[in-house]
Motif scaffolding. Structure first.
Motif: not given
Length: 455
Positions: A285-292
């Motif tokens: 994983i490079m970067c977490d963008l969004s989480n729901w």
């Protein structure tokens, strides 16, 4: 035996006067429809695939409408949400700010008034038109927000149980997204000043024990629907992005992707949920963008959008097992016969729909409320594991609004939550057929909704 049911006959019967027990009973071809057994009506309901179908069903006659409450909880009833899009019609409201600057000389001090840059405000209650689009039939309903609001300076907070929630520092407003009926809770006086940033209902608004919760950085305000006062719980709840209710608990997600449980009794408290993230962190994983955070099929799910080394992104789904400690994140490889509907604004609820192939949809897919460049539909679809291009995930990560007016979101009208619940169906206002307002129609349906029932 009555003739086989058809959607056209149901729709026609809705347009007839509603002063008879069953509007279709006046016709020989529809004689006895009001006397159908509930078990047959429940079978019909289980075959409905869209909200316009549900509207036509409830508009047939009183006995059909009453069958909603007795729909068995063990049966499956699932329709996709509607897509809500706001369109600005007038110039945005502007508010002038001023600042003082002083200039000294040897004899006296003078102050000059210097204009500051204009601050433009969005409002979902003013200067816009609402468009509700059914993803099944593609038909749209255009309507205007309720007029003559006593406190116009309200920000949009969240959508909950078919209602849009607005608030400022002392007042709040709930608007039924389909009928336009409004509920005006009493005025509240916060002990500590702070902007209200979230609003959520814990049950449908016509439930006997429904509550509205408003959250600021330092307090949670609780109002029992129909009562004359609020209860303020002093609690530090900063940086909260999303709230969902699961098995009687209030779960909250912060801006660092942490999950918390908020309890108001016996004392207000907030506890972080410890997570076992072995499966979550076990990928490149490079970067977490969004989480729901969402509830689907009796499970608490965590939907994650993350970037990969090649600047593409993809969705992952994890099931949170909160029955053990630390709570375990179990990766979901396939969502089976479910489709998930996401809004770019993380504060808006997430919906799921089973067997979307019944209405032409796709299982194991995400329906994102963002307008793709190569489609005339105001949403885009990605399968679980499919790569999401930069142009799309950038729009998801950075929605084009300032947080006070949602541009695109999914909503389930409040009528859907009457299915399987004992409610006073006769007290609900009659609703106009959805299909009566096509995508080319610009007629407004808010004339009656502005004077909707107030609590």
């Amino acid at each position: 035996m009555p003739p086989p049911l058809s959607g056209r006959e149901i729709a026609i019967s809705k347009r007839r006067p509603n002063n008879k027990l069953c509007h279709g009973a006046t016709s020989a071809s529809t004689s006895g429809w009001a006397d159908l057994l509930d078990c047959l009506l429940h079978h019909i309901m289980s075959l409905l695939s869209s909200f316009p179908d549900l509207l036509a069903f409830t508009g047939t006659c009183r006995s059909w409408r009453a069958a909603l409450a007795s729909f068995p909880s063990t049966w499956s009833f699932s329709i996709p949400p509607l897509h809500l899009q706001s369109h600005g019609r007038y110039p945005l409201r502007t508010r002038m700010h001023t600042r003082y600057s002083h200039r000294k000389n040897r004899r006296h001090v003078t102050y000059s008034l210097c204009p500051k840059i204009d601050v433009r405000e969005y409002s979902l209650l003013y200067n816009c038109e609402w468009q509700l689009t059914d993803p099944v039939q593609g038909s749209s309903r255009h309507c205007s927000p309720p007029q003559n609001i006593a406190c116009p300076s309200m920000n949009y907070l969240d959508s909950s149980y078919g209602h849009l929630i607005f608030s400022n520092s002392t007042h709040s407003l709930l608007v039924d997204v389909f009928s336009g009926a409004t509920v005006r809770p009493p005025r509240f006086e916060p002990v500590a000043k702070g902007e209200i940033v979230h609003g959520i209902l814990d049950a449908p608004i016509n439930s006997p024990n429904s509550h509205l919760f408003l959250l600021s950085a330092s307090s949670i305000f609780q109002w029992k629907v129909g009562s004359n006062s609020w209860v303020e719980h002093c609690l530090i709840v900063e940086r909260i992005l999303q709230i969902v209710f699961f098995k009687g608990e209030m779960y909250a997600v912060d801006d660092g992707h942490g999950i918390h449980i908020i309890r108001l009794a016996p004392q207000p408290s907030i506890h972080e949920v410890k997570l076992d993230l072995k499966e979550y962190l076990g990928e490149d994983i490079m970067c977490d963008l969004s989480n729901w955070l969402m509830v689907c099929g009796g499970m608490l799910l965590f939907v994650n959008l993350y970037t990969m080394p090649d600047d593409f992104a993809t969705f992952r789904v994890f099931r949170l097992d909160v029955s053990i400690e630390p709570a375990k994140c179990v990766k979901v490889e396939n969502m089976g016969n479910h489709a998930i509907f996401l809004s770019c604004d993380l504060t808006n609820p997430v919906f799921s729909c089973t067997n979307p192939e019944r209405w032409g949809g796709k299982s194991n897919c995400f329906y994102i409320a963002t307008h793709p460049e190569d489609s005339n539909k105001p949403w885009t679809v990605f399968e679980l594991g499919q790569t999401v291009p930069l142009s799309t995930w950038w729009c998801i990560r950075h929605p084009d609004h300032d947080g006070k007016r949602p541009d695109d979101l999914w909503v389930l009208p409040s009528l859907v939550y009457d299915v399987g619940r004992e409610v006073a169906v006769a007290e609900r206002p009659s609703l106009k057929p959805f299909h009566a307002l096509s995508s080319t129609s610009s007629s407004s349906s808010s004339s009656s909704s502005a004077s909707g029932p107030d609590v």
